[in-house]
Write a protein that holds these residues in place. Structure first.
Motif, short mmCIF file in Angstrom:
data_model
loop_
_atom_site.label_atom_id
_atom_site.label_comp_id
_atom_site.label_asym_id
_atom_site.label_seq_id
_atom_site.Cartn_x
_atom_site.Cartn_y
_atom_site.Cartn_z
N GLY A 46 0.83 -1.19 0.00
CA GLY A 46 0.00 0.00 0.00
C GLY A 46 0.86 1.24 0.00
O GLY A 46 2.09 1.17 -0.01
N LEU A 47 0.19 2.39 0.01
CA LEU A 47 0.88 3.67 -0.01
C LEU A 47 0.62 4.38 1.31
O LEU A 47 -0.53 4.61 1.68
N VAL A 71 7.00 -9.15 5.35
CA VAL A 71 7.65 -8.52 4.20
C VAL A 71 6.98 -7.17 3.99
O VAL A 71 5.78 -7.10 3.73
N ASP A 72 7.75 -6.11 4.13
CA ASP A 72 7.24 -4.76 4.01
C ASP A 72 7.41 -4.27 2.58
O ASP A 72 8.52 -3.95 2.17
N GLU A 73 6.32 -4.26 1.84
CA GLU A 73 6.35 -3.72 0.47
C GLU A 73 5.55 -2.42 0.41
O GLU A 73 5.08 -2.02 -0.65
N LEU A 74 5.42 -1.77 1.55
CA LEU A 74 4.71 -0.50 1.62
C LEU A 74 5.55 0.59 0.95
O LEU A 74 6.77 0.61 1.07
N GLU A 75 4.87 1.47 0.22
CA GLU A 75 5.55 2.59 -0.42
C GLU A 75 5.23 3.86 0.36
O GLU A 75 4.11 4.05 0.81
N VAL A 76 6.24 4.71 0.50
CA VAL A 76 6.06 5.97 1.21
C VAL A 76 5.84 7.07 0.17
O VAL A 76 6.60 7.19 -0.80
N GLU A 77 4.78 7.87 0.38
CA GLU A 77 4.50 8.99 -0.51
C GLU A 77 5.65 9.97 -0.49
O GLU A 77 6.21 10.25 0.56
N LEU A 78 5.97 10.52 -1.63
CA LEU A 78 7.03 11.52 -1.72
C LEU A 78 6.48 12.92 -1.69
O LEU A 78 5.40 13.22 -2.02
#
Length: 78
Positions: A46-47, A71-78
């Motif tokens: 997720g984001l 497993v952390d496939e989280l995306e951080v908003e830029l």
């Protein structure tokens, strides 16, 4: 005397428990996180807004019985 064996927790049960805990924890309840589990390994996708959000989500997932790894496939908003 009978000894009851604890049955293994299924991947579907782990996923449901992680989702429920993420929704109930004040640090993660508003995060749009998708959860999947395979062989006890939970994957979070997720984001999210911050790196703290990813850390909090992983910590919550690790609290669930039966979780072997996260497993952390989280995306951080830029």
């Amino acid at each position: 005397m009978m000894i009851e064996r604890e049955r293994a927790v299924t991947d579907d049960e782990i996923t449901a428990r992680v989702q429920r805990l993420l929704r109930s924890d004040s640090a993660t309840n508003m995060l749009p996180i998708r959860v999947s589990t395979e062989d006890g390994v939970v994957t979070l996708r997720g984001l999210v807004e911050t790196l703290d959000d990813t850390d909090n989500a992983a910590e919550v997932a690790f609290r669930v019985k039966g979780v072997v790894d996260v497993v952390d496939e989280l995306e951080v908003e830029l």
